[in-house]
Design a protein around this motif. Structure first.
Motif: not given
Lengths: 319, 249
Positions: A130-132, A135-140, A276-277
């Motif tokens: 998921r973007p957090v 969208g500045k970072a992606h979390l798995t 930006s996604t």
């Protein structure tokens, strides 16, 4: 299990996407997909869902749910999830979907893996992405509890068509007297049936480059031509030109349409974070150094008051 | 009326994110922290209710590191009466945060518990709902109007194609959206007064995690874009690219 959201008597496309994604997961892991309809009068939607990828269609149709908000719907969903020994509960990450997911998770003693763009099954593990920070970072993350309650971001699943017919099962509502529940007492529909920004396939967004609120007519007209939703930058929302419901960015809506057209928006970091996604981004701006061009798939440098009318004219001639 | 406002300390929205050495969190160096913007609408609404009633008490509660006392002091400077910091130096998942809040909220007997509609960092829009279920209180999110009417509250919110008005018994938990009010800034007098207001620090009760972070990464870079051209003459080429290359119209 997939919760199906509807509006004005129609199933939301985002829910069909979630059903398609659920079916992929079930096929890969040997599971079953139950789609769930909850509300008053929702049984009429069953036909339109028959071949969309569910094995069973659970219908909880009760007049007691007529004025129910997310709170009451979530109570029913949690009860059904509990009865059916569900491993994964998938909802679309719309405003209402998020509210129902969170309340259901609360009832089930778990929490939500929210606003996911990907769900993978690895053996018995459920891994989400998921973007957090908009969208500045992606979390798995690994979901450690069952049922896993997951919301899927709109435009991140493919609806299915022509699957085998789902068996329809009717489910009794558990609704109590509703005395400790929020009840809807008034609904005002606006004349234009707006597409919610987070679910839109195409978004046309305007910023301060439009110079005056009345010039948003250019944006609205182009949006009407493309069947698109209208978005706005924080600058013009804060200036009172546009309602907050149209704001795209970290303090507004995070969107991922197939096409995002930014007109007269320079691209502050908190705006870029919110869009930006998007699959394709078009930027129209007079400043060739505007940050928006750094994320744009296609850019045109120049005067939007000349470019936008031409764009609408050319689109009209081919659509 | 007794009101609790739950706040979250988050990185400023202008922050450029760098990933920390553990690969699971952001690098806090040079990051400015703020009260999550939606929580400011919750705080403002609580103050407006207190002012209108001419009495009442507004307590801000946060779950976070010791450094979150800065955001709590800011809220006191804006006008809250008291603060509670539930200390957690490690990152918690939404359920753990909700349970920590419930630990403090359950014995307070608030008439109203306000949250922002979501935090601007993890954006899950769920902690308020989880607290509501733990405490068996009604919950409505995304509200843009609020009117107290005796033992009930009437709230409004936008839907896809319009607006709805919802009536809800008190006590209730509500998530506040932009449009509800215009948050005030702290005044110098308020900041001075805040120094004397009580702030309590408590420990969070440990709760098992529901989500485990595997990795935090920067989003994949967007493929290099192109400037199609300048002025209205570039429009034809743009339309061709949207049709033939991007295939979106």
């Amino acid at each position: 299990m997939v919760f199906i959201e509807s509006r004005s008597g129609e199933v939301k496309k985002a829910s069909l996407e979630a059903m398609g994604r659920a079916r992929q997961i079930a096929d890969a892991s040997g599971g079953r997909v139950d789609a769930v309809l909850i509300g008053s009068g929702v049984a009429t939607l069953a036909d339109s869902l028959a071949d969309r990828g569910a094995h069973r269609l659970l219908v909880c149709d009760s007049p007691a749910l007529e004025d129910a908000t997310g709170d009451g719907i979530a109570r029913e969903l949690a009860a059904i999830v509990g009865q059916e020994q569900t491993d994964i509960v998938l909802l679309s990450s719309t405003s209402l979907g998020k509210e129902i997911a969170a309340l259901s998770a609360g009832s089930l003693g778990t929490c939500v893996a929210a606003d996911c763009v990907d769900v993978q099954i690895d053996g018995t593990d459920i891994i989400i992405e998921r973007p957090v920070l908009a969208g500045k970072a992606h979390l798995t993350q690994r979901v450690l509890v069952r049922p896993a309650v997951i919301t899927l971001r709109p435009n991140y699943g493919e609806p299915m068509k022509g699957a085998e017919n789902a068996a329809v099962v009717s489910v009794d509502a558990v609704a109590g007297d509703g005395s400790n529940e929020p009840r809807r007492i008034e609904t005002m529909e606006s004349d234009d049936q707006k597409v919610d920004l987070t679910e839109a396939e195409i978004i046309i967004s305007g910023g301060r480059g439009l110079k005056a609120p009345e010039n948003f007519e250019l944006i609205e007209s182009l949006a009407a031509t493309l069947g698109a939703a209208v978005g706005a930058s924080r600058a013009v929302v804060d200036a009172g030109w546009r309602p907050h419901s149209e704001q795209v960015g970290q303090t507004g809506k995070t969107v991922s349409p197939k096409l995002y057209i930014a007109i007269g928006i320079s691209g502050a970091i908190q705006h870029l974070a919110g869009m930006s996604t998007s699959r394709n981004i078009v930027a129209i701006n007079k400043d060739p150094n505007a940050p928006i061009f750094s994320v744009a798939t296609y850019g045109i440098v120049g005067d939007l008051f000349e470019i936008v009318p031409r764009l609408e004219e050319e689109l009209r001639s081919i659509l | 009326m007794k009101i609790a406002v739950c706040l979250k300390r988050v990185p400023d929205t202008a922050t450029r994110v760098r990933i920390g050495g553990d690969g699971k969190s952001i690098d806090p160096a040079d990051v400015q922290y703020i009260i999550s913007p939606y929580d400011e609408f919750a705080l403002e609404e609580a103050l407006l209710i207190r002012e209108k009633a001419g009495e009442g008490e507004v307590t801000v509660i946060t779950v976070g590191p010791e450094a979150a006392s800065k955001e709590v002091r800011t809220a006191l400077g804006i006008g809250a009466d008291a603060g509670v910091i539930i200390q957690a130096e490690v990152a918690l998942d939404p359920r753990q945060i909700a349970c920590a809040l419930v630990g403090v909220l359950k014995d307070r007997g608030d008439d109203l518990i306000l949250f922002g509609r979501q935090s601007v960092d993890s954006q899950g829009a769920q902690v308020a709902a989880l607290v509501a279920r733990e405490m068996s209180l009604p919950f409505v999110n995304d509200i843009i109007s609020l009117e107290i009417d005796g033992a009930k509250v009437r709230v409004g919110r936008d839907t896809d194609g319009g607006r709805e008005v919802i009536e809800c018994p008190l006590p209730a938990i509500l998530g506040c959206d932009k449009g509800l009010n215009d948050p005030r800034y702290p005044s110098l007098k308020g900041i001075m007064a805040a120094r004397k207001k009580p702030v309590e620090t408590v420990e969070a009760q440990p709760v098992e995690a529901s989500l485990e972070t595997i990795e935090l990464s920067l989003p994949p870079a967007r493929p290099e874009g192109k400037i199609v051209g300048e002025g209205p003459d570039a429009v034809s080429e743009l339309v061709r690219l949207l049709r033939e290359e991007a295939k979106v119209i």
